[in-house]
Design a protein around this motif. Structure first.
Motif, PDB file in Angstrom:
ATOM      1  N   ILE A   8      71.123  26.134  46.812  1.00 56.97           N
ATOM      2  CA  ILE A   8      72.066  25.337  46.033  1.00 56.97           C
ATOM      3  C   ILE A   8      72.684  26.177  44.926  1.00 56.97           C
ATOM      4  N   LEU A   9      74.003  26.099  44.818  1.00 57.40           N
ATOM      5  CA  LEU A   9      74.738  26.737  43.726  1.00 57.40           C
ATOM      6  C   LEU A   9      75.248  25.654  42.785  1.00 57.40           C
ATOM      7  N   PHE A  10      74.859  25.760  41.521  1.00 61.07           N
ATOM      8  CA  PHE A  10      75.394  24.893  40.474  1.00 61.07           C
ATOM      9  C   PHE A  10      76.444  25.693  39.718  1.00 61.07           C
ATOM     10  N   HIS A  34      63.398  24.099  47.255  1.00 55.82           N
ATOM     11  CA  HIS A  34      64.769  24.568  47.411  1.00 55.82           C
ATOM     12  C   HIS A  34      64.989  25.795  46.526  1.00 55.82           C
ATOM     13  N   SER A  35      66.058  26.515  46.765  1.00 52.54           N
ATOM     14  CA  SER A  35      66.422  27.616  45.874  1.00 52.54           C
ATOM     15  C   SER A  35      67.695  27.224  45.142  1.00 52.54           C
ATOM     16  N   ALA A  36      67.824  27.736  43.925  1.00 55.58           N
ATOM     17  CA  ALA A  36      68.977  27.369  43.110  1.00 55.58           C
ATOM     18  C   ALA A  36      69.473  28.568  42.323  1.00 55.58           C
ATOM     19  N   TYR A 114      75.471  29.364  50.729  1.00 53.50           N
ATOM     20  CA  TYR A 114      74.873  28.201  50.059  1.00 53.50           C
ATOM     21  C   TYR A 114      75.034  27.006  50.963  1.00 53.50           C
ATOM     22  N   ASP A 115      74.050  26.125  50.916  1.00 48.99           N
ATOM     23  CA  ASP A 115      74.124  24.874  51.666  1.00 48.99           C
ATOM     24  C   ASP A 115      74.881  23.816  50.890  1.00 48.99           C
ATOM     25  N   VAL A 116      74.788  23.890  49.565  1.00 49.58           N
ATOM     26  CA  VAL A 116      75.383  22.879  48.693  1.00 49.58           C
ATOM     27  C   VAL A 116      75.931  23.556  47.442  1.00 49.58           C
TER      28      VAL A 116
END
Length: 121
Positions: A8-10, A34-36, A114-116
């Motif tokens: 996940i990328l914020f 998850h990874s972020a 990234y998935d999201v």
């Protein structure tokens, strides 16, 4: 979703109120496997990395590189009334900076899959 969890990328900026919940959301997701990564202003690096989250700074997008008044891209105190500050935010961050934010995000997506993507603004 794979067995490894989501990547996940914020994306955010040092505008105050959204930073603590973004860090907390990333931490909770990481605790669940998850990874972020958080992409944002350079001024966020210490807090993000202290929380154990990967960090990438904006490259082209308007940002705070330090906490000095001179390097605040908004400088909203120069404008009359609250609407002056809001219009400045629109001109610098929202509309005026949109293409640069999009380019930086696209470059990060080219660098890593990234998935999201969660954009906080």
């Amino acid at each position: 979703m794979s067995a490894r969890g989501l990547n996940i990328l914020f994306t955010t900026w040092d505008g105050g109120g959204v930073v603590p919940p973004t860090i907390e959301a990333a931490k909770r997701l990481m605790a669940r496997g998850h990874s972020a990564r958080i992409m944002g202003d350079e001024t966020l690096r210490f807090a993000v990395e202290r929380a154990g989250i990967a960090f990438t700074p904006w490259r082209e997008a308007p940002q705070r590189r330090d906490t000095s008044r001179e390097n605040d891209p908004l400088q909203d105190w120069l404008y009359d009334g609250p609407m002056g500050g809001v219009m400045r935010m629109r001109d610098v961050i929202m509309s005026g900076g949109a293409l640069a934010f999009a380019r930086d995000t696209a470059a990060e997506l080219d660098r890593q899959a990234y998935d999201v993507v969660v954009s906080c603004e």
